[in-house]
Design an enzyme around this catalytic site. Structure first.
Site, PDB file in Angstrom:
ATOM      1  N   VAL A 610       0.873  -1.018  -0.074  1.00  0.00           N
ATOM      2  CA  VAL A 610      -0.067  -0.135   0.019  1.00  0.00           C
ATOM      3  C   VAL A 610       0.973   1.210  -0.108  1.00  0.00           C
ATOM      4  O   VAL A 610       1.780   1.395   0.917  1.00  0.00           O
ATOM      5  CB  VAL A 610      -0.823   0.123   1.191  1.00  0.00           C
ATOM      6  CG1 VAL A 610      -1.786   1.310   1.142  1.00  0.00           C
ATOM      7  CG2 VAL A 610      -1.711  -1.160   1.291  1.00  0.00           C
ATOM      8  N   GLU A 668       0.364  -1.349 -12.834  1.00  0.00           N
ATOM      9  CA  GLU A 668       0.718  -2.752 -12.605  1.00  0.00           C
ATOM     10  C   GLU A 668       1.057  -3.183 -14.388  1.00  0.00           C
ATOM     11  O   GLU A 668       0.673  -2.429 -15.126  1.00  0.00           O
ATOM     12  CB  GLU A 668      -0.431  -3.461 -12.370  1.00  0.00           C
ATOM     13  CG  GLU A 668      -0.872  -3.272 -10.694  1.00  0.00           C
ATOM     14  CD  GLU A 668       0.038  -3.771  -9.691  1.00  0.00           C
ATOM     15  OE1 GLU A 668       0.477  -5.161  -9.983  1.00  0.00           O
ATOM     16  OE2 GLU A 668       0.463  -3.130  -8.846  1.00  0.00           O
ATOM     17  N   ASP A 679      -6.882  -2.848  -7.803  1.00  0.00           N
ATOM     18  CA  ASP A 679      -5.631  -2.709  -7.217  1.00  0.00           C
ATOM     19  C   ASP A 679      -6.027  -1.903  -6.010  1.00  0.00           C
ATOM     20  O   ASP A 679      -5.525  -2.253  -4.855  1.00  0.00           O
ATOM     21  CB  ASP A 679      -4.724  -2.214  -7.899  1.00  0.00           C
ATOM     22  CG  ASP A 679      -3.186  -2.242  -7.476  1.00  0.00           C
ATOM     23  OD1 ASP A 679      -2.763  -3.100  -6.933  1.00  0.00           O
ATOM     24  OD2 ASP A 679      -2.619  -0.836  -7.407  1.00  0.00           O
ATOM     25  N   LYS A 683      -5.609  -2.797  -1.993  1.00  0.00           N
ATOM     26  CA  LYS A 683      -5.037  -2.114  -0.838  1.00  0.00           C
ATOM     27  C   LYS A 683      -5.917  -1.721   0.450  1.00  0.00           C
ATOM     28  O   LYS A 683      -5.554  -1.885   1.364  1.00  0.00           O
ATOM     29  CB  LYS A 683      -4.466  -0.902  -1.584  1.00  0.00           C
ATOM     30  CG  LYS A 683      -3.243  -1.190  -2.709  1.00  0.00           C
ATOM     31  CD  LYS A 683      -2.941   0.007  -3.332  1.00  0.00           C
ATOM     32  CE  LYS A 683      -1.744  -0.152  -3.998  1.00  0.00           C
ATOM     33  NZ  LYS A 683      -1.556   1.004  -5.149  1.00  0.00           N
ATOM     34  N   GLY A 797       6.502   4.108  -8.261  1.00  0.00           N
ATOM     35  CA  GLY A 797       7.769   4.480  -8.686  1.00  0.00           C
ATOM     36  C   GLY A 797       8.767   3.278  -8.151  1.00  0.00           C
ATOM     37  O   GLY A 797       8.774   3.067  -7.134  1.00  0.00           O
TER      38      GLY A 797
END
Ligand code: ADP
Ligand code: ASP
Ligand code: MG
Length: 813
Positions: A610, A668, A679, A683, A797
């Site tokens: 997360v 992703e 996604d 999370k 990133g």
């Protein structure tokens, strides 16, 4: 008088023997000297091999004999000037002929008794000592003496007991004789004879003992054991790379260490010199200037809780159990008598305080014989079923920590067993010497190296802790992590006393496991030369290597990789997962992994699941651990979606903005996982679970904005479909803009319910000022009821994600 003993490696060849000669000549300036020597390194084993071959009818024994002869002749030729060689060369040949006669007899009879075995091995020391005596004669007057004429033993061939009265008499008589003009004597170690003059030996490694017997009989001023290491060390240097020299040690400590396996001194050696309080040195033939170890009565304190650690392999544990033992005297006497009648050596004893069981550790070699003897002894009780038949467990080992100061320092056993437990080493039996000078534990043989290393680290190395990383996935994030590890290595060692070692790397194609560590300056090339990847084999190697402080790091997005965590945790390997699949699988699986981590005392961490490198889960856990309760979480958790809605205003097609997010590495591998909200659902589910909620994916509502047709086909097809729906995305944007709102894909968890969906966010809202690919999480808790605790920053990133994984690794450490 002083006695100097030189071991097999010290006299392995002419070059080494020259070193021995200069050490002795130097020492001999001060005092009369007895030099005791072993056979040339390896020769005792070769002789035993020769005897076994002959007894088995294998003609190969002749070749072995030839090798033995050649090795001794060569040694003479390089050690002694040509003009002086002839007498010793013919002596060597004559001795080798005698050896051949014995072996031929064994070959013809096809039988090798322990008496003949002793005869055969005695040639090793006879040859070496005579060659060395000749070499000394080139420099000084020197007498060779056959120790078989001095040391008298019983008939226990292979490991004979010394008759000290007779031996001491003979030793006195010979060395103190007025007729004896020599100041330098050379004698063979290890060999002795029974009272009828038949050759016996003192047990493998027994040359040390020969030297101690002479030293004690003569009340020598010093005994020096010269070997290939600079003294006794805190652990066996072949097992522990960081083993340190012990400069001062007491006789008792040295005795315990050698009893439990420190091969540097043959255990019986200490007793005779201790009784006479003869200062005993262990010195290095190859570094005579090193201090070595002084074994003495009252050694200096060294600041350590213990003096050393040793280990012994080939242990079997024999256990006798049953209600018949309770309160009835004589059971242990009968047990030990039955073992001693069979000449079985007991290494360690434990008895449960309920008197329900007694266990003894023995050499595996004796185990079957021992079981038979004890079963026979207790036959009656076993038939009556008040005792169980004896059980024998093999493939075990003993580790022992030794030190005189244990009795005045409580908590040493706690520290020892805590360390073993934390590293997944289970203990089968424990014994603490009543002298409180040693604590020993029986463990599985496969765990010895690890056990000794972790114990050594804990008791002796305040310097650093070694961590072994096994990394799956070397893509974007993995590559960055490896670079960060390399760059930080020196800092971690200096400031955290942690040495991180990458011991394994795996991708879907290749894998590489190196317990000594992979060079991070060159990992790409090394990995490309690795073997074909196989996940289960990678896991098996992690388990088999059984390295201490192991951490498995999953930086893949792969489903199968997520299925091996349980095996690893159960092998006391911590797991750091960047991969979200395990934590977002069924609740039961998530819970199982967390429970396993607790049970096996390791970490299961997934901070980067997360908010990439942001401290989201860590913060949540800190709040809960300190007693706070999570009331509500509101968050923007998709770097991709935030990037897309921050950059989309209708001037460029929506599909193009999505493509840019993918190209910059925020999405992703399949961007639909982000755009569909899946996604984000994963999370918020993980945050809900970490807040204590038992929740599944289907419990989360998702207000999907992506047209259903975009979910069909592969990724290129998806981009085509996206272009067709440009008007839909423009409309979403325009509706928000008309109300001076931004579009944010918001995840929420409140009152046990979680939801995700696109929302209009106006300027007053905490979520409004969120730029680029940033994430934000607002925690509303008892302590933060109206103004939330905010965690905000880049949420995607490679570099930041890698640093989050790095932080988890350090947390696991
Ligand atoms: P030698 O042939 O000189 O008698 P050994 O091989 O019997 O020598 O004993 C020396 C070896 O003992 C060393 O090379 C070392 O590998 C091993 N050893 C095991 N435990 C220890 C320890 N605690 N300290 C030093 N050496 C040890
Ligand atoms: N040579 C004998 C052995 O190898 C004795 C010794 O070296 O101490 O066991
Ligand atoms: Mg030895």
């Amino acid at each position: 008088m002083q006695v100097l003993k030189f071991g097999g490696s010290s006299v392995a060849n002419a070059v080494n023997i020259q070193k021995v000669i200069s050490i002795v000549l130097q020492a001999g300036k001060q005092d009369s000297t007895i030099v005791v020597v072993s056979a040339l390194g390896g020769i005792t084993d070769t002789l035993l091999d020769c005897g076994a071959k002959a007894a088995n009818g294998d003609e190969g024994y002749k070749e072995v004999l030839q090798k033995i002869e050649t090795r001794h002749l060569e040694t003479v030729k390089s050690l002694i000037p040509v003009t002086q060689q002839s007498s010793i060369l013919s002596l060597v040949k004559k001795t080798c002929n005698e050896l051949e006669d014995v072996c031929t007899g064994v070959f013809l009879l096809g039988e090798l008794s322990s008496r003949t075995k002793d005869k055969i091995v005695s040639f090793g020391e006879l040859l070496s000592s005579q060659i060395i005596a000749h070499a000394f004669q080139q420099h000084t007057f020197c007498t060779w003496k056959d120790s078989r004429e001095l040391i008298v033993t019983d008939d226990n061939f292979g490991s004979a007991k010394v008759d000290f009265e007779e031996t001491n008499n003979r030793v006195h008589k010979f060395f103190n004789s007025k007729d004896n003009l020599a100041k330098l004597f050379v004698t063979p170690g290890f060999i002795s004879s029974n009272k009828h003059g038949a050759g016996t030996t003192l047990g493998r490694g027994g040359s040390d003992y020969t030297a101690a017997i002479f030293a004690a009989a003569l009340s020598a001023d010093a005994l020096q054991i010269w070997t290939d290491v600079s003294g006794m060390m805190t652990a066996d240097p072949r097992l522990v790379a960081n083993a340190k020299n012990i400069p001062h040690i007491s006789y008792q400590e040295a005795m315990e260490l050698s009893h439990f396996g420190a091969k540097v001194i043959y255990p019986p050696t200490i007793q005779p010199v201790m009784t006479k309080q003869i200062p005993t040195w262990v010195k290095n033939t190859f570094a005579p200037e090193d201090f070595g170890t002084l074994i003495e009565t009252a050694p200096l304190e060294n600041g350590s809780l213990i003096r050393g650690i040793s280990s012994m392999n080939n242990i079997a544990l024999l256990s006798l159990e049953g209600s018949g033992m309770i309160g009835i005297p004589g059971f242990s006497k009968r047990l030990f008598e039955s073992l001693s009648n069979e000449k079985i050596n007991v290494i360690l004893i434990t008895q449960s305080s309920s008197e329900h069981s007694i266990s003894v550790a023995l050499n595996t070699f004796d185990a079957d014989k021992a079981k038979e003897a004890v079963d026979r002894q207790f036959d009656y009780e076993i038939k009556l079923r008040v005792l169980e038949p004896v059980t024998v467990e093999k493939d075990l080992a003993i580790v022992a920590v030794v030190g005189d100061h244990m009795r005045s320092h409580p908590g040493i056993s706690g520290k020892m067993f805590g360390t073993l437990g934390r590293n997944g080493v289970s203990v089968r039996a424990i014994a603490q010497g009543s002298s409180e000078r040693n604590i020993s534990a029986v463990i599985a043989a496969k765990d010895v190296r690890k056990a000794i290393n972790v114990l050594h680290e804990d008791f002796f190395e305040t310097t650093y802790k070694q961590i072994n990383l096994f990394i799956a996935g070397t893509g974007n994030v993995g590559g960055k992590l490896l670079a960060q590890l390399q760059q930080q290595a020196a800092f971690l060692q200096e400031h955290l006393r942690v040495q991180l070692k990458v011991a394994g790397l795996a991708t879907s194609k290749k894998m590489l496991v190196r317990s000594e560590g992979i060079d991070l300056g060159n990992w790409q090339e090394l990995l490309s030369e690795g073997e074909k990847s196989n996940l289960q084999q990678f896991v098996d190697q992690i388990k088999n290597n059984n390295l201490r402080n192991s951490i498995f790091v999953d930086i893949t997005a792969n489903e199968t990789v997520a299925t091996v965590y349980d095996q690893l945790l159960q092998s006391s390997v911590s797991v750091v997962a960047c991969n979200k699949i395990a934590c977002s699988s069924r609740y039961q699986n998530y819970k199982k992994l967390k429970d396993l981590a607790r049970e096996y005392n390791v970490s299961f961490l997934f901070e980067t699941n997360v908010g990439a490198g942001l401290p989201v889960i860590g913060t949540l856990n800190d709040l809960r651990r300190s007693g706070d309760t999570i009331k509500k979480i509101e968050a923007v958790l998709s770097g991709t979606l935030n990037f897309v809605f921050n950059n989309y205003d209708g001037s460029r097609p929506f599909a193009e903005v999505v493509k840019q997010a993918q190209d910059e590495g925020y999405t992703e591998p399949d961007p639909r996982l982000d755009l569909s909200g899946t996604d984000v659902m994963r999370k918020i589910m993980i945050l809900a679970r970490e807040s204590g909620e038992k929740i599944e994916m289907e419990d989360i509502s998702n207000d999907v904005f992506l047209p259903a047709s975009c979910m069909e086909g592969d990724v290129p097809a998806f981009y085509e479909e996206l272009k067709k729906h440009e008007a839909h995305f423009k409309k979403l944007y325009d509706e928000a803009a008309a109300q001076k709102c931004k579009l944010k894909f918001v995840a929420k968890f409140e009152n046990g319910k979680a939801s995700v969906g696109l929302q209009h966010i106006n300027e007053q809202h905490d979520l409004y000022h969120l730029y680029g690919k940033d994430n934000i999480v607002l925690f509303y808790t008892n302590r933060y009821p109206s103004q939330p605790l905010v965690v905000k920053g880049a949420g995607a990133g490679a570099e930041v994600t890698a640093s989050g994984v790095f932080a988890d690794i350090l947390r696991a450490v």
